[in-house]
Write an enzyme that holds these catalytic residues in place. Structure first.
Site, PDB file in Angstrom:
ATOM      1  N   ASP A 147       0.482   2.027  -3.259  1.00 15.71           N
ATOM      2  CA  ASP A 147       0.380   3.339  -2.620  1.00 15.71           C
ATOM      3  C   ASP A 147       1.461   3.420  -1.535  1.00 15.71           C
ATOM      4  O   ASP A 147       2.285   2.509  -1.398  1.00 15.71           O
ATOM      5  CB  ASP A 147      -1.030   3.575  -2.059  1.00 15.71           C
ATOM      6  CG  ASP A 147      -1.434   2.562  -1.006  1.00 15.71           C
ATOM      7  OD1 ASP A 147      -0.560   1.855  -0.444  1.00 15.71           O
ATOM      8  OD2 ASP A 147      -2.645   2.460  -0.723  1.00 15.71           O
ATOM      9  N   ALA A 148       1.444   4.460  -0.750  1.00  8.84           N
ATOM     10  CA  ALA A 148       2.483   4.664   0.270  1.00  8.84           C
ATOM     11  C   ALA A 148       2.496   3.562   1.332  1.00  8.84           C
ATOM     12  O   ALA A 148       3.509   3.331   1.975  1.00  8.84           O
ATOM     13  CB  ALA A 148       2.290   6.024   0.947  1.00  8.84           C
TER      14      ALA A 148
END
Length: 140
Positions: free
Chosen positions: A22-23
């Site tokens: 994810d980010a």
């Protein structure tokens, strides 16, 4: 059967890339499913099973029927992981696997049990697993 395939648990290395995270650089939960699927496919390959040829010759394939996952710790960008495959049970039309994902330092990140069913793809119904496909000495 080749010598490496006979040793359980079977293990397969994977590195975590940006596409797996994810980010925040943490592996997205569905990424672990891909890692485990790939390890089971590599396990079949180590047994000498060409899954595409097997499917074309028999009309059979394996599909996940049931899965239980314990998410213990996160994997992060660039981690080197080891995914294991252990055969725990073989029924007439299914196989139960125990799988783990650990970091290179040995810390366990994921523990899972995965039941795959042998399916007749034309009828989309369970089908018996051919007896010679999974050697009995691989079942714990």
């Amino acid at each position: 059967m080749s010598e490496p395939a006979a040793k359980l648990p079977f293990s397969w290395k994977v590195r975590v890339y940006w596409e797996d995270t994810d980010a925040g650089g943490v592996v997205y939960h569905a990424g672990y499913l891909r890692f485990m699927e790939r390890a089971r496919s590599e396990w079949m390959r180590a047994l000498g099973v060409d899954q595409m040829a097997y499917k074309q010759a028999t009309g059979l394939a394996f599909m996940v029927r049931d899965m239980h996952i314990d998410f213990l710790k996160p994997a992060l960008l660039d981690d080197e992981l080891l995914v294991t495959v252990d055969v725990k049970e073989r029924r007439a039309a299914s196989i139960l696997f125990a799988q783990t994902i650990t970091k290179a330092d040995g810390s366990c990140l994921i523990r899972a049990s995965v039941r795959v069913a042998c399916v007749d793809l034309q009828r989309m119904r369970p089908a018996p697993i051919p007896p010679d496909l999974i050697p009995s000495d691989l079942i714990l």
